[in-house]
Write an enzyme that holds these catalytic residues in place. Structure first.
Site, PDB file in Angstrom:
ATOM      1  N   VAL A 137      40.454  54.790   7.493  1.00  0.00           N
ATOM      2  CA  VAL A 137      41.503  55.291   6.624  1.00  0.00           C
ATOM      3  C   VAL A 137      41.767  56.591   8.146  1.00  0.00           C
ATOM      4  CG1 VAL A 137      42.224  57.079   5.279  1.00  0.00           C
ATOM      5  CG2 VAL A 137      41.020  55.150   4.136  1.00  0.00           C
TER       6      VAL A 137
ATOM      7  N   ARG B 150      37.181  75.054   0.927  1.00  0.00           N
ATOM      8  CA  ARG B 150      38.799  75.171   0.845  1.00  0.00           C
ATOM      9  C   ARG B 150      38.745  74.055  -0.490  1.00  0.00           C
ATOM     10  NH1 ARG B 150      40.768  71.889   5.358  1.00  0.00           N
ATOM     11  NH2 ARG B 150      42.390  71.367   3.756  1.00  0.00           N
TER      12      ARG B 150
ATOM     13  N   LYS C  85      41.113  69.254  -6.955  1.00  0.00           N
ATOM     14  CA  LYS C  85      42.273  70.246  -6.358  1.00  0.00           C
ATOM     15  C   LYS C  85      43.397  68.845  -6.060  1.00  0.00           C
ATOM     16  CE  LYS C  85      40.112  69.438  -1.468  1.00  0.00           C
ATOM     17  NZ  LYS C  85      41.910  69.769  -0.640  1.00  0.00           N
ATOM     18  N   ASN C  86      43.337  67.939  -5.815  1.00  0.00           N
ATOM     19  CA  ASN C  86      43.595  67.238  -4.797  1.00  0.00           C
ATOM     20  C   ASN C  86      45.075  66.570  -5.970  1.00  0.00           C
ATOM     21  OD1 ASN C  86      43.031  67.056  -2.775  1.00  0.00           O
ATOM     22  ND2 ASN C  86      42.076  65.485  -2.094  1.00  0.00           N
TER      23      ASN C  86
ATOM     24  N   ARG D  24      47.539  72.259   5.497  1.00  0.00           N
ATOM     25  CA  ARG D  24      48.379  70.103   5.653  1.00  0.00           C
ATOM     26  C   ARG D  24      48.674  69.938   4.400  1.00  0.00           C
ATOM     27  NH1 ARG D  24      48.979  65.451   8.009  1.00  0.00           N
ATOM     28  NH2 ARG D  24      49.732  63.975   6.613  1.00  0.00           N
TER      29      ARG D  24
ATOM     30  N   ASP E 188      36.791  60.592   0.969  1.00  0.00           N
ATOM     31  CA  ASP E 188      36.206  62.094   1.368  1.00  0.00           C
ATOM     32  C   ASP E 188      34.577  62.131   0.965  1.00  0.00           C
ATOM     33  OD1 ASP E 188      38.883  63.505   2.103  1.00  0.00           O
ATOM     34  OD2 ASP E 188      39.759  63.165  -0.047  1.00  0.00           O
TER      35      ASP E 188
ATOM     36  N   ARG F  70      46.539  63.197  11.938  1.00  0.00           N
ATOM     37  CA  ARG F  70      47.154  63.893  10.612  1.00  0.00           C
ATOM     38  C   ARG F  70      48.850  63.782  11.238  1.00  0.00           C
ATOM     39  NH1 ARG F  70      43.414  65.945   6.236  1.00  0.00           N
ATOM     40  NH2 ARG F  70      44.270  64.624   4.788  1.00  0.00           N
ATOM     41  N   PRO F  71      49.639  62.675  11.506  1.00  0.00           N
ATOM     42  CA  PRO F  71      51.438  62.494  11.365  1.00  0.00           C
ATOM     43  C   PRO F  71      51.822  63.078  10.149  1.00  0.00           C
ATOM     44  CG  PRO F  71      49.765  60.160  11.539  1.00  0.00           C
ATOM     45  CD  PRO F  71      49.096  61.741  11.578  1.00  0.00           C
ATOM     46  N   ILE F  72      52.971  63.861   9.951  1.00  0.00           N
ATOM     47  CA  ILE F  72      53.874  63.023   8.775  1.00  0.00           C
ATOM     48  C   ILE F  72      54.977  62.331   8.754  1.00  0.00           C
ATOM     49  CG2 ILE F  72      52.690  66.155   7.789  1.00  0.00           C
ATOM     50  CD1 ILE F  72      55.712  66.673   9.326  1.00  0.00           C
ATOM     51  N   ASP F  73      54.637  61.781  10.072  1.00  0.00           N
ATOM     52  CA  ASP F  73      55.765  60.448  10.319  1.00  0.00           C
ATOM     53  C   ASP F  73      56.549  59.877   9.384  1.00  0.00           C
ATOM     54  OD1 ASP F  73      53.470  59.622  10.363  1.00  0.00           O
ATOM     55  OD2 ASP F  73      54.329  57.785  11.168  1.00  0.00           O
TER      56      ASP F  73
ATOM     57  N   CYS G 131      42.707  69.663   7.838  1.00  0.00           N
ATOM     58  CA  CYS G 131      41.564  69.540   8.024  1.00  0.00           C
ATOM     59  C   CYS G 131      40.977  68.666   9.076  1.00  0.00           C
ATOM     60  CB  CYS G 131      40.574  68.517   6.997  1.00  0.00           C
ATOM     61  SG  CYS G 131      39.619  69.220   6.135  1.00  0.00           S
TER      62      CYS G 131
HETATM   63  C1  UD1 Z   1      45.177  63.318   1.188  1.00  0.00           C
HETATM   64  C2  UD1 Z   1      43.615  63.833   0.386  1.00  0.00           C
HETATM   65  C3  UD1 Z   1      42.964  63.525   1.260  1.00  0.00           C
HETATM   66  C4  UD1 Z   1      42.632  62.592   1.888  1.00  0.00           C
HETATM   67  C5  UD1 Z   1      43.971  60.890   2.064  1.00  0.00           C
HETATM   68  C6  UD1 Z   1      43.231  59.930   2.140  1.00  0.00           C
HETATM   69  C7  UD1 Z   1      45.093  65.837  -0.334  1.00  0.00           C
HETATM   70  C8  UD1 Z   1      45.464  67.341  -0.422  1.00  0.00           C
HETATM   71  N1  UD1 Z   1      44.325  65.148   0.496  1.00  0.00           N
HETATM   72  O1  UD1 Z   1      45.312  63.269   1.908  1.00  0.00           O
HETATM   73  O2  UD1 Z   1      41.988  64.416   0.765  1.00  0.00           O
HETATM   74  O3  UD1 Z   1      40.536  61.813   1.581  1.00  0.00           O
HETATM   75  O4  UD1 Z   1      44.342  61.623   0.820  1.00  0.00           O
HETATM   76  O5  UD1 Z   1      42.934  59.435   0.569  1.00  0.00           O
HETATM   77  O6  UD1 Z   1      45.345  64.873  -1.430  1.00  0.00           O
HETATM   78  N2  UD1 Z   1      49.295  59.126   8.580  1.00  0.00           N
HETATM   79  C9  UD1 Z   1      50.096  58.571   8.666  1.00  0.00           C
HETATM   80  N3  UD1 Z   1      51.911  59.485   9.137  1.00  0.00           N
HETATM   81  C10 UD1 Z   1      51.952  60.169   7.937  1.00  0.00           C
HETATM   82  C11 UD1 Z   1      50.509  59.847   6.880  1.00  0.00           C
HETATM   83  C12 UD1 Z   1      49.064  59.352   7.128  1.00  0.00           C
HETATM   84  O7  UD1 Z   1      49.752  58.217   9.901  1.00  0.00           O
HETATM   85  O8  UD1 Z   1      53.221  60.711   7.971  1.00  0.00           O
HETATM   86  C13 UD1 Z   1      47.694  58.712   7.887  1.00  0.00           C
HETATM   87  C14 UD1 Z   1      46.819  59.555   8.420  1.00  0.00           C
HETATM   88  O9  UD1 Z   1      46.698  60.210   9.469  1.00  0.00           O
HETATM   89  C15 UD1 Z   1      45.873  58.067   7.937  1.00  0.00           C
HETATM   90  C16 UD1 Z   1      46.419  57.850   6.935  1.00  0.00           C
HETATM   91  O10 UD1 Z   1      47.871  57.226   6.567  1.00  0.00           O
HETATM   92  O11 UD1 Z   1      45.225  58.477   8.668  1.00  0.00           O
HETATM   93  C17 UD1 Z   1      46.124  58.380   5.404  1.00  0.00           C
HETATM   94  O12 UD1 Z   1      47.051  59.575   4.820  1.00  0.00           O
HETATM   95  P1  UD1 Z   1      47.350  60.071   3.863  1.00  0.00           P
HETATM   96  O13 UD1 Z   1      47.200  59.126   2.489  1.00  0.00           O
HETATM   97  O14 UD1 Z   1      48.133  60.546   3.294  1.00  0.00           O
HETATM   98  O15 UD1 Z   1      46.330  61.025   3.365  1.00  0.00           O
HETATM   99  P2  UD1 Z   1      46.286  63.055   2.764  1.00  0.00           P
HETATM  100  O16 UD1 Z   1      47.603  62.781   2.067  1.00  0.00           O
HETATM  101  O17 UD1 Z   1      46.623  63.238   4.288  1.00  0.00           O
END
Ligand code: UD1
Length: 419
Positions: free
Chosen positions: A329, A399, A22-23, A94, A307, A123-126, A118
């Site tokens: 994480v 999902r 999936k990922n 997301r 996960d 889970r910000p996107i900064d 989830c």
């Molecule tokens: C992906 C996986 C998810 C997995 C995660 C960590 C997909 C669709 N999902 O999620 O299953 O649990 O990797 O292995 O591939 N963060 C920030 N700012 C950002 C982005 C992330 O602070 O802009 C933080 C998140 O809140 C979290 C950490 O970074 O605490 C890791 O998140 P990230 O690796 O980005 O996870 P996803 O890509 O969302």
């Protein structure tokens, strides 16, 4: 919302064929919008809700999607494409954020509402926005809480991620493939799905180097010309069934696995007393007798995958002694501990840490899937419990796990999906 009803006291045995990842599928499907030619993907878990939503979103953007067989999809993004990501999906999924990089790369503009997904912390996107901005994208607040990104000419740059975010690494990699000049991502995520995306881009004619290390170098501007690509197997689905086998004292042969993707899991299961036999693309996991307590700390790859943390917590309830678990994480990813307590588990949590005393007999209860992997963990706990367990929020589980009730039942479980 539907629910899974799991009969307890079952031992899993037999062969389980792991689906495509999936990922890996979600970012690679997003990346097809960079390719103005047909792309055929195999190993796509087509019956997953998240994958369905991504395909629907691609169609709304103007992409032609043709599914064939159980895991093949041909995506034709010759266009014209729209830069407006449909709200109905971005609010709930997301992974919709993955479309920002490639749509910016292709069209120089994107509009997106803040993504959902989830329920495992803010889970910000900064990091996504900051890294894309380094490639000359300008972000503005649009009406109705939308984010508008504009970058007519993306230019390569060196960008450092404050955290090795999987999604941010993938997003930047996709935008960089369409940028002018070279991009370097420092402190990049090293997850197998990041490597799969890089290999996909390269198979289409891109030039991505170093994926799987913390420094990825993308040479931009190569024409991506379409073709065929097969996705990696889903390491989290494989890991889920491996834990279920250990938890039920079962014996399961997992086929279609890349064992190196799950080295930390095999080590932990062995430490706990399960037998793990790796042979090519198959892994046999079995357990007889009481498991031993252990300690576990999640971390970015090659650390222990977050996960699989909920699954391990369920397993620890059946291990002899005191286990400890630290989630590094995500901020809020121990809510399943409370649900497991409803089933009789002896678990204490404090912030990101859990202490588990075992073994305690589990009893069937009505519990809630607070997130996708938590739902899977509760179902697996239900297999080992006495009596019947009802897991509310089946959509959450659907999902990430396709045909779940049928596939677990084929291993000897009794799981039904009720509306
Ligand atoms: C992906 C996986 C998810 C997995 C995660 C960590 C997909 C669709 N999902 O999620 O299953 O649990 O990797 O292995 O591939 N963060 C920030 N700012 C950002 C982005 C992330 O602070 O802009 C933080 C998140 O809140 C979290 C950490 O970074 O605490 C890791 O998140 P990230 O690796 O980005 O996870 P996803 O890509 O969302």
């Amino acid at each position: 919302m539907g629910q899974f009803v799991v009969a307890g006291g079952r031992r899993l045995a037999g062969t389980f064929v792991v689906s495509g990842s999936k990922n890996a599928a979600l970012p690679i499907l997003a990346a097809t919008t960079l390719v103005a030619a047909p792309v055929t993907l195999t190993g796509v878990p087509l019956r997953l809700l998240d994958v369905r939503h991504m395909l629907a979103m691609l169609q709304e953007l103007g992409v032609t999607v043709t599914m064939s067989g159980s895991d093949t999809v041909t995506v034709d993004a010759r266009g014209p494409l729209s830069p407006d990501l449909p709200d109905v999906y971005t609010r709930t999924m997301r992974a919709s954020v993955f479309l920002m990089g490639p749509i910016l790369g292709r069209l120089g503009r994107v509009t997106v509402s803040r993504p959902g997904g989830c329920n495992i912390g803010p889970r910000p996107i900064d990091l996504h926005l900051k890294a894309l901005a380094a490639l000359s994208v300008r972000f503005m607040e649009g009406p109705g809480g939308h984010i508008v990104g504009e970058g007519r000419r993306l230019t390569g740059a060196v960008t450092y991620l404050d955290l090795p975010s999987v999604g941010a690494t993938e997003n930047v990699m996709m935008a960089a493939a369409a940028a002018e000049g070279d991009t370097v991502i420092e402190n990049a995520a090293r997850e197998p799905e990041v490597v799969d995306l890089a290999q996909f881009l390269n198979a289409m004619g891109g030039a991505v180097h170093g994926a799987g290390t913390d420094r990825i170098w993308i040479q931009g501007g190569h024409t991506l010309s379409g073709g065929a690509y097969e996705l990696i197997p889903d390491r989290i689905e494989a890991g889920t069934v491996a834990v279920a086998a250990a938890l039920t004292g079962g014996d399961v042969m997992l086929s279609h696995v890349v064992p190196e993707h799950l080295t930390p899991l095999w080590r932990k299961l062995s430490e706990m007393g399960a037998a793990v036999e790796v042979s090519g693309p198959t892994v046999r996991v079995s357990a007889a007798g009481t498991l031993r307590a252990t300690s576990l700390r999640t971390g970015p790859h090659p650390g222990f995958p977050t996960d699989l943390q909920p699954l391990m917590l369920a397993l620890m309830t059946q291990a002899q002694g005191c286990s400890t678990l630290v989630e590094t994480v995500f901020e809020n990813r121990l809510r399943h501990a409370l649900e497991l307590r409803r089933m009789g588990a002896n678990v204490l949590t404090d912030g990101r840490m859990a202490v588990i005393y075992g073994p305690t007999p589990l009893e069937g209860a009505v519990v809630e899937a607070t997130d996708l992997r938590a739902g899977a963990a509760l179902m697996v706990a239900g297999l080992a419990a006495q009596g019947s367990t009802t897991v509310l929020g089946a959509e959450m589980v659907a999902r990430g796990y396709q045909d779940w009730a049928e596939r677990l039942s084929a291993l000897g479980a009794s799981v039904t999906l009720e509306p």
